[in-house]
Design an enzyme around this catalytic site. Structure first.
Site, PDB file in Angstrom:
ATOM      1  CE1 TYR A 143      20.105  17.372 -55.698  1.00 37.94           C
ATOM      2  CE2 TYR A 143      22.401  16.870 -55.259  1.00 37.94           C
ATOM      3  CZ  TYR A 143      21.063  16.669 -55.006  1.00 37.94           C
ATOM      4  OH  TYR A 143      20.693  15.767 -54.040  1.00 37.94           O
ATOM      5  CE  LYS A 194       4.456  18.760 -56.238  1.00 37.29           C
ATOM      6  NZ  LYS A 194       3.187  18.373 -55.555  1.00 37.29           N
ATOM      7  CG  ASP A 227       2.748  14.902 -54.460  1.00 38.61           C
ATOM      8  OD1 ASP A 227       2.776  14.565 -55.674  1.00 38.61           O
ATOM      9  OD2 ASP A 227       1.860  15.654 -53.998  1.00 38.61           O
ATOM     10  CG  ASP A 251      19.180  13.077 -53.000  1.00 39.56           C
ATOM     11  OD1 ASP A 251      19.967  12.122 -52.856  1.00 39.56           O
ATOM     12  OD2 ASP A 251      19.004  13.959 -52.139  1.00 39.56           O
ATOM     13  CG  ASP A 255      18.092   8.335 -49.408  1.00 37.88           C
ATOM     14  OD1 ASP A 255      18.939   8.139 -50.309  1.00 37.88           O
ATOM     15  OD2 ASP A 255      18.380   8.795 -48.290  1.00 37.88           O
TER      16      ASP A 255
HETATM   17  C1  IPM Z   1      23.367  10.826 -53.188  1.00 40.66           C
HETATM   18  C2  IPM Z   1      23.817  11.726 -52.072  1.00 40.66           C
HETATM   19  C3  IPM Z   1      24.425  12.990 -52.670  1.00 40.66           C
HETATM   20  C4  IPM Z   1      23.338  13.713 -53.429  1.00 40.66           C
HETATM   21  C5  IPM Z   1      25.142  13.918 -51.679  1.00 40.66           C
HETATM   22  C6  IPM Z   1      26.212  13.208 -50.904  1.00 40.66           C
HETATM   23  C7  IPM Z   1      25.718  15.124 -52.378  1.00 40.66           C
HETATM   24  O1  IPM Z   1      22.770  12.000 -51.220  1.00 40.66           O
HETATM   25  O2  IPM Z   1      24.200  10.461 -54.028  1.00 40.66           O
HETATM   26  O3  IPM Z   1      22.203  10.444 -53.204  1.00 40.66           O
HETATM   27  O4  IPM Z   1      22.550  14.481 -52.846  1.00 40.66           O
HETATM   28  O5  IPM Z   1      23.258  13.515 -54.643  1.00 40.66           O
HETATM   29 MG    MG Z   2      20.982  10.903 -51.644  1.00 39.44          MG
END
Ligand code: IPM
Ligand code: MG
Length: 382
Positions: A143, A194, A227, A251, A255
């Site tokens: 990042y 990884k 993975d 990240d 999710d």
């Molecule tokens: C998160 C989001 C952010 C990230 C974006 C909005 C920059 O996806 O907080 O998970 O990638 O960190």
């Molecule tokens: Mg995210």
């Protein structure tokens, strides 16, 4: 009670303002009923800040965030800003906050509430009772790594590139947070990288192993490739207690973990810095979900992730454990009682709007608080 607690509220874009509104009401409630002395100021971030000021986070807002006791953040981004210059993209406002506040540890708990297991796309027995914590490194890795860019090679070929880079202290401090958390939970850490293909992954594993040997050998440590971790999260998520990983893998995996709980609309997060001289950590609290522009402004959004982020603020920034549990228990009771926003609906439940969900949780907080004024609120928390 000591001096006021200064909170900066940055609702951001899309559904951010709607879900933040429900938390603003909870803050008022805490001030009225618990003498919490929260002093809230609101400001713009992301696309909203870009529209007003031509930048996704002004220097004034940045300074304000640094001077606050805690920041509450909604969400940023949306197709409206797809064509703004790259440095001013809404997401950059958030990245700047994380970086300049040095919020290196991002805690993303994934808990499945009783009665909500039916909202997950996975089978109930795989996820019921799930309680895992992802500790995502938040201020380094790909990042922020340099060099990065898009350029043209001498032969005219264009290329895009980013750099995944971690220093030893960056790995040590986030792994330390994971080990400390594990000790208060089920004492198990999975460190995810990884190492089979990335040098930074080999190094990550080496540093985590050394730290474990030196200071945390009482904690059970496993190493896992990212993975495989993604696969294990949907195959058998209950094997995990604490997962510690890099910014990018965190990240993605968070999710995935969010969906185990039924919806992205359920997952809160806390981003913490190192304790300062006064013992206070800089902190920002935000839901894991994004700005969901497709449903923004329709009162469809699930405010639970934002509410639970607020509960994390009560716990981690202000040591208000009973109040954090009150919020969590109220959310739990409302969900168990069958009220659901569209994202977590099932046949047996009633679909309600963002604000009706907010009303119900506030009412439940009032009820729980009244019935427990003589004794502690039960359940909730970690
Ligand atoms: C998160 C989001 C952010 C990230 C974006 C909005 C920059 O996806 O907080 O998970 O990638 O960190
Ligand atoms: Mg995210």
């Amino acid at each position: 009670m000591s001096s006021n607690k200064k909170i900066l509220m940055l609702p951001g874009d899309g559904i951010g303002p709607e879900v933040m509104h429900e938390v603003a009401r909870m803050i008022d409630w805490m001030n009225d009923h618990r003498g919490a002395a929260f002093e809230v100021q609101e400001d713009l971030a992301g696309g909203a800040a870009y529209d007003a000021h031509g930048t996704s986070l002004t220097d004034e807002t940045m300074a304000h965030a640094l001077a606050s006791d805690a920041v509450l953040f909604g969400s940023v981004g949306g197709p409206k800003w797809d064509n703004v210059p790259r440095e001013e993209r809404p997401e950059n406002g958030l990245l700047r906050l994380r970086k300049e506040m040095d919020l290196f540890a991002n805690l993303r708990p994934a808990t499945v509430f009783d009665g909500l297991a039916d909202a997950s796309s996975l089978k109930e027995d795989i996820i019921s009772g799930l309680d895992l914590m992802i500790v995502r490194e938040l201020t380094a890795g790909v990042y922020f790594g340099e060099p990065r860019g898009i350029d043209t090679l001498p032969d005219g070929t264009r290329r895009g590139f980013d750099t995944e880079v971690y220093t030893e202290p960056e790995i040590q401090r986030v792994a330390g947070v994971a080990f400390e958390l594990a000790r208060k939970r089920s004492n198990k850490v999975h460190s995810v990288e990884k190492a089979n293909v990335m040098e930074s992954g080999v190094f990550w594993r080496e540093v985590v192993t050394a730290l474990h040997e030196a200071e945390y050998s009482d904690v059970e440590l496993h190493h896992m490739y990212a993975d495989n971790c993604a696969m294990q999260l949907v195959r058998n998520p209950k094997q995990f207690d604490v997962i510690v990983t890099s910014n990018l893998f965190g990240d993605i995996l968070s999710d995935c973990a969010a969906m185990l709980t039924g919806s992205l609309g359920m997952l809160p997060s806390a981003s913490l810095g190192a304790p300062g001289a006064d013992g206070q950590r800089k902190a920002l609290y935000e839901p894991v979900h994004g700005s969901a522009p497709d449903i923004a402004g329709q009162r469809l959004a699930n405010p639970v992730a934002m509410m639970l982020s607020y509960a994390m603020m009560l716990r981690y920034s202000f040591d208000m454990m009973a109040e954090a549990e009150l919020v969590e228990q109220a959310v739990k009771n409302v969900l168990t009682g069958g009220l659901r926003t569209a994202d977590i609906m099932s046949e047996k439940t009633a679909r309600v709007s963002t604000d009706v969900m907010g009303d119900a949780v506030l009412r439940e907080m009032g009820k729980l608080s009244a019935s427990s004024s003589a004794h502690k609120v039960s359940g909730g928390g970690e």
